[in-house]
Design an enzyme around this catalytic site. Structure first.
Site, PDB file in Angstrom:
ATOM      1  N   GLU A   1      30.557  15.806  -1.786  1.00 19.56           N
ATOM      2  CA  GLU A   1      31.442  15.730  -2.935  1.00 19.56           C
ATOM      3  C   GLU A   1      32.412  16.856  -2.394  1.00 19.56           C
ATOM      4  OE1 GLU A   1      29.200  16.894  -6.200  1.00 19.56           O
ATOM      5  OE2 GLU A   1      29.533  19.171  -6.002  1.00 19.56           O
TER       6      GLU A   1
ATOM      7  N   THR B   1       6.660  29.191 -18.401  1.00 19.73           N
ATOM      8  CA  THR B   1       6.517  29.373 -19.931  1.00 19.73           C
ATOM      9  C   THR B   1       7.758  29.177 -20.664  1.00 19.73           C
ATOM     10  OG1 THR B   1       6.944  31.837 -19.990  1.00 19.73           O
ATOM     11  CG2 THR B   1       4.499  30.670 -19.988  1.00 19.73           C
TER      12      THR B   1
ATOM     13  N   HIS C   1      30.606  21.272 -10.738  1.00 16.03           N
ATOM     14  CA  HIS C   1      29.706  22.249 -10.020  1.00 16.03           C
ATOM     15  C   HIS C   1      30.629  23.251  -9.511  1.00 16.03           C
ATOM     16  CE1 HIS C   1      27.427  18.519  -8.613  1.00 16.03           C
ATOM     17  NE2 HIS C   1      26.776  19.149  -9.879  1.00 16.03           N
TER      18      HIS C   1
ATOM     19  N   TYR D   1      20.628  10.174  -8.279  1.00 13.26           N
ATOM     20  CA  TYR D   1      19.518   9.306  -9.094  1.00 13.26           C
ATOM     21  C   TYR D   1      20.296   7.845  -8.974  1.00 13.26           C
ATOM     22  CZ  TYR D   1      18.140  13.432 -11.547  1.00 13.26           C
ATOM     23  OH  TYR D   1      17.972  15.059 -11.471  1.00 13.26           O
TER      24      TYR D   1
ATOM     25  N   ILE E   1      16.045  25.554  -8.969  1.00 11.06           N
ATOM     26  CA  ILE E   1      16.713  24.556 -10.033  1.00 11.06           C
ATOM     27  C   ILE E   1      17.836  25.298 -10.660  1.00 11.06           C
ATOM     28  CG2 ILE E   1      16.570  23.005 -12.128  1.00 11.06           C
ATOM     29  CD1 ILE E   1      14.603  22.260  -9.413  1.00 11.06           C
ATOM     30  N   THR E   2      17.883  26.511 -11.083  1.00 14.15           N
ATOM     31  CA  THR E   2      18.918  27.253 -11.967  1.00 14.15           C
ATOM     32  C   THR E   2      20.185  26.859 -11.599  1.00 14.15           C
ATOM     33  OG1 THR E   2      17.068  29.009 -11.940  1.00 14.15           O
ATOM     34  CG2 THR E   2      19.159  29.497 -12.795  1.00 14.15           C
ATOM     35  N   GLU E   3      21.079  26.562 -12.676  1.00 17.43           N
ATOM     36  CA  GLU E   3      22.323  26.534 -12.471  1.00 17.43           C
ATOM     37  C   GLU E   3      23.086  27.821 -12.888  1.00 17.43           C
ATOM     38  OE1 GLU E   3      24.489  23.127 -14.215  1.00 17.43           O
ATOM     39  OE2 GLU E   3      26.117  23.588 -13.593  1.00 17.43           O
TER      40      GLU E   3
END
Lengths: 291, 386
Positions: free
Chosen positions: A210, A17, A248, A160, A96-98
Site C-alpha cells: 500500500e 486475560t 494505517h 483476507y 497485533i496491537t494497533e
C-alpha cells in the site's frame, strides 16, 4: 513446509486475560494452535480456559518452553511487552496491537537488535500456516492448507480478500503473513520474500502493499536480484490524496514519496505481475501460478 | 496531528528556542494591542491556518506603519485563504500572528523527523532556507545536510557539529545554532512530535538565530501521554464530517466524489476506492469501520456518508472474518431502518456466514442491490452514478 510457524510452534499470549486476548486465544486454540501459556502481570497462577497464566514472560518460558508470543497488550504498554518477550528469549514475537507510538517502536527496534527475536507487526493480523497453526486474528476457515503460495501483506482485511480469492481458485497457501501497517515495524517484505524463496514447498508469492514509505520499492529490488519464484502483487491506494493518513499509521504519501504509482512501476520493472484490479487477483494468480 | 504556527512557537518558547516577539489575535483590536506592545516596526501579519504556502495566497503581509497593521490585519482576519495546499475551497482565517520584523542576514532550512526507513530521527538542514525543501532536494541535493540520530543514545555533540559545519555557519553562530538544534531534538522526543520544521530559520545581522516560521506535527498514537498537546487540536481546521466521524471512532476522509463507501479495514478501504475509480466513478470518501465493526458503528458510518450532499450512491464492501456476515447484515438492516436512505445501496459481502447474511438482506424488504464480487460491485455502483 512453511515459514516461521508450524504445528510445533509453542505460543504464549501476552494480554491473554483482556477481551481481545481471550477471544482470539480461543479462536487460535479452535484452529489447532498450541497455546501453552498466557501472561498478564498480577494474574499469575490463574488459568484461562485451562491455559496457565504467568506474571512475567520469563517465568512463562521457564515453565512451558514457549517459543512464540502473540501480543494483545494495549498501545501504552505494548513496546514494553515486545521488549520483555525479546529479553525472555522468545524467538518469534507477533504484535497485533494497533496504535503504538512511533518513537516507542524505534526504541523497540534497537532493543530487538540486541537479541535473536524476530518481530512481526505491530498493527498486523498475525501469521497463519493453514492447517497447522494460526497465530493472529485472521479468519482461519478462508485459508486452504498445503500450499504452494506464500502471502505477505501490510494489511488485514485486504489480505483476507486476496486469500479468499486464492482459495476460491483452488490455490492453497503455505504461510500467510501480515507484516503490519505501521511506519516502523519488525519483519519486512524482504525478510518474508527471502524465507519464501528458501521454502521448498512455496512455489509462488503474493505480495500486497500500500501507499507510504518505500518498502515495496526495496522489495522490488530484492525480487529482481534474489527471487526466482513468480511474484504477483497488488498495491492499494492509487486514489489516496497526498498528505493524508489512510487509516494505517504508515499509509501516507509524503510529498512525492510513497505513491502507489511509483511502487507499481518499481514492481513491474522487477518482473512482478502487478494486479491493477483487486477483484481479479484470484484469476491473475490462477494464470500466473501454473506449476 | 497538526497545530498552528503560533502554537508551535509557544511550545518552542517553552524550550528556550528563540522565536520572534509577537502574539496571536483574532480581532483587529487585539492585533493593534500586540503591535503597540511590541513597539517597533516593521511587523509581520501572518494568517494562522493548517496549510503551507500562506504567503502565495496573500495570507502573510509586512506592515511598515501602524496604519498598515490595521489594514493588513483587517484584510487577513476572516478572509478565505486559498493556497496551493488548501485546495480550491480555501480556509477561513480565524487567527493571525502579529510579529516583530527581523533584520535578516541569511535564511536556513532546518527540520527533524521520525524517519521510518532508518528507524531514527533525521535532521535535515540546508543553506537554501525559505524554499520548498523538496525542490531543493531535487535540484541541488548537495545543499542538503542529513544527519541520523539514534533515539536510544540521543543527540550528541558530533551530530550538532556535523549539522552546523555542514551549513557553513559563521564561527560565532555555531554555538547558538547548536543549542537550538539540541533543544528542538528534546522537544521532538519529549512531546512525540513526528515533524519539527523551521523554514526559514533566520540569522540576524546581529548574529542571533531565530525561528521565523515553525511547523510541528505530532504522532496521533502518542497523544494519550500528552494531554497538553491534544489541547492544541483545532477542529475548525478539519472537515466537519471528519471531526464528527472521529467522535464515533471512525476513520473517515472526504474525497469529494459521488460514490460513498463503507469498508472494514484500512487496506481494503483504500482498495475499494481504487476499484470505484477503476470502474469509472469517483469515490466520495474513505471510511474504515474497523476490522471488528459493530452494528452501531455501521449506523454511524451511514450517517456520516449520507450527510455529504454529493453522495449519489453507496457501496458497502464487508469482508466478514472474525466479524460474521449475518451480524453485519443485521447492522445494515437496522441502520437502514433508522436512517432515511435516499440513495441506492450496493452491498458486497463475503466471508463467514455469507449465505445467512445475504438472506437477511434479501428478506429485509430494503432496496439493496447485491453484488457477487468486488468487480461486480464497482461496476454496479459506477452505473448508478453515471
Amino acid at each position: 513446509m512453511s515459514i516461521f510457524v508450524d504445528k510445533n510452534t509453542r505460543v504464549l499470549v501476552q494480554g491473554i486475560t483482556g477481551r481481545e486476548g481471550q477471544f482470539h486465544t480461543r479462536q487460535c486454540v479452535e484452529y489447532g494452535t498450541r497455546i501453552v501459556a498466557g501472561v498478564t502481570p498480577g494474574k499469575g497462577g490463574m488459568e484461562m480456559d485451562g491455559v496457565p497464566v504467568f506474571n512475567t514472560v520469563s517465568s512463562a518460558v521457564d515453565a512451558t518452553n514457549a517459543d512464540c508470543s502473540m501480543i494483545f497488550v494495549p498501545p501504552p504498554f505494548a513496546a514494553d511487552a515486545i521488549m520483555e518477550a525479546t529479553d525472555a528469549g522468545i524467538g518469534l514475537i507477533i504484535a497485533i496491537t494497533e496504535g503504538i507510538p512511533v518513537l516507542d517502536m524505534m526504541r523497540v527496534k534497537r532493543f530487538l537488535s540486541t537479541g535473536k527475536s524476530r518481530l512481526i507487526g505491530p498493527n498486523c493480523p498475525g501469521i497463519i500456516t493453514p492447517g497447522q497453526a494460526k497465530v493472529g486474528i485472521m479468519p482461519g476457515q478462508i485459508h486452504k492448507p498445503g500450499g504452494p503460495i506464500g502471502v505477505i501483506s501490510r494489511s488485514g482485511t485486504l489480505t483476507y480478500e486476496v486469500v479468499f480469492q486464492l482459495t476460491r481458485e483452488g490455490i492453497g497457501q503455505t504461510t500467510c503473513i501480515g507484516i503490519g501497517g505501521d511506519p516502523v515495524n519488525g519483519t519486512s517484505f524482504i525478510d518474508c520474500l527471502d524465507a519464501f524463496e528458501k521454502d521448498p514447498d512455496t512455489s509462488g508469492i503474493v505480495m500486497v502493499g500500500e501507499i507510504g514509505g518505500n518498502a515495496e520499492e526495496d522489495a522490488a529490488t530484492f525480487i529482481r536480484d534474489k527471487v526466482t519464484k513468480p511474484v504477483v502483487s497488488f498495491i492499494a491506494g492509487m486514489t489516496a490524496p497526498p498528505g493524508r493518513r489512510m487509516g494505517h499509521a504508515g499509509a501516507i504519501v509524503s510529498g512525492n514519496s510513497g505513491t502507489a504509482a511509483a511502487k507499481v512501476a518499481a514492481l513491474k520493472d522487477a518482473g512482478v505481475y502487478v494486479c491493477e484490479d483487486l477483484g481479479r487477483i484470484g484469476e491473475l494468480c490462477a494464470d500466473v501460478f501454473q506449476f | 496531528m497538526k497545530i498552528h504556527e503560533f502554537q508551535a512557537k509557544k511550545l518552542m518558547g517553552a524550550y528556550d528556542i528563540p522565536v520572534p516577539e509577537g502574539g496571536v489575535a483574532s480581532t483587529l483590536k487585539e492585533a493593534k494591542e500586540i503591535a503597540r506592545r511590541i513597539g517597533g516596526l516593521p511587523l509581520a501579519i501572518k494568517a494562522q491556518i493548517h496549510a503551507g504556502g500562506r504567503g502565495k495566497g496573500g495570507g502573510v503581509k509586512i506592515a511598515r506603519t501602524f496604519d498598515e497593521v490595521s489594514s493588513h490585519a483587517g484584510s487577513i482576519i476572516g478572509m478565505n485563504l486559498v493556497t496551493p495546499q488548501t485546495g480550491p475551497d480555501g480556509r477561513k482565517v480565524r487567527h493571525i500572528l502579529v510579529e516583530q520584523g527581523l533584520d535578516i542576514a541569511s535564511e536556513l532550512y532546518l527540520s527533524l523527523t521520525c524517519d521510518r526507513e532508518s528507524g531514527s530521527i533525521l535532521i535535515m538542514a540546508s543553506e537554501s532556507g525559505g524554499m520548498d525543501i523538496e525542490q531543493v532536494a531535487r535540484k541541488t541535493p548537495e545543499k542538503i545536510v542529513k544527519v541520523l540520530v539514534d533515539p536510544v543514545f540521543g543527540i550528541r555533540p558530533f551530530h550538532l557539529r556535523r549539522t552546523a559545519f555542514g551549513l557553513n555557519l559563521d564561527k560565532d553562530v555555531i554555538r547558538p545554532f547548536s543549542a537550538m538544534l539540541e533543544r528542538l531534538y528534546d522537544l521532538l522526543v519529549e512531546k512525540d512530535a513526528s515533524l519539527v520544521e523551521i523554514n526559514p530559520l533566520v540569522i540576524t545581522n546581529d548574529g542571533r538565530v531565530i525561528a521565523l516560521d515553525a511547523k510541528i506535527d505530532f504522532d496521533d498514537n502518542a497523544l494519550f501521554r500528552h494531554p497538553d498537546i491534544a489541547e492544541f487540536r483545532d477542529e475548525n481546521e478539519e472537515d466537519p464530517l471528519e471531526v464528527e466521524a472521529s467522535g464515533y471512532n471512525l476513520n473517515y476522509i472526504n474525497m469529494g466524489g459521488t460514490v460513498g463507501n463503507m469498508v472494514n479495514g484500512a487496506g481494503l478501504a483504500m482498495a475499494v476506492m481504487d476499484t470505484i475509480k477503476l470502474a469509472g466513478a469517483e469515490p466520495a470518501n474513505f471510511l474504515d469501520v474497523g476490522g471488528g465493526a459493530s452494528a452501531e458503528m455501521i449506523e454511524n458510518g451511514f450517517r456520516i456518508i449520507l450527510s455529504d450532499p454529493k453522495v449519489k450512491a453507496l457501496l458497502i464492501n464487508i469482508f466478514g472474518g472474525i466479524l460474521r456476515c449475518d451480524v453485519l447484515a443485521e447492522g445494515v438492516v437496522t441502520a437502514a431502518r433508522n436512517i432515511d436512505i435516499k440513495v441506492p445501496v450496493v452491498v458486497r459481502m463475503e466471508g463467514t456466514n455469507v449465505e445467512k447474511g445475504r438472506k437477511i438482506l434479501a428478506e429485509s424488504g430494503l432496496e439493496i442491490i447485491t453484488a457477487s464480487d468486488l468487480k461486480d460491485a464497482g461496476e454496479k455502483v459506477a452505473r448508478l452514478v453515471a
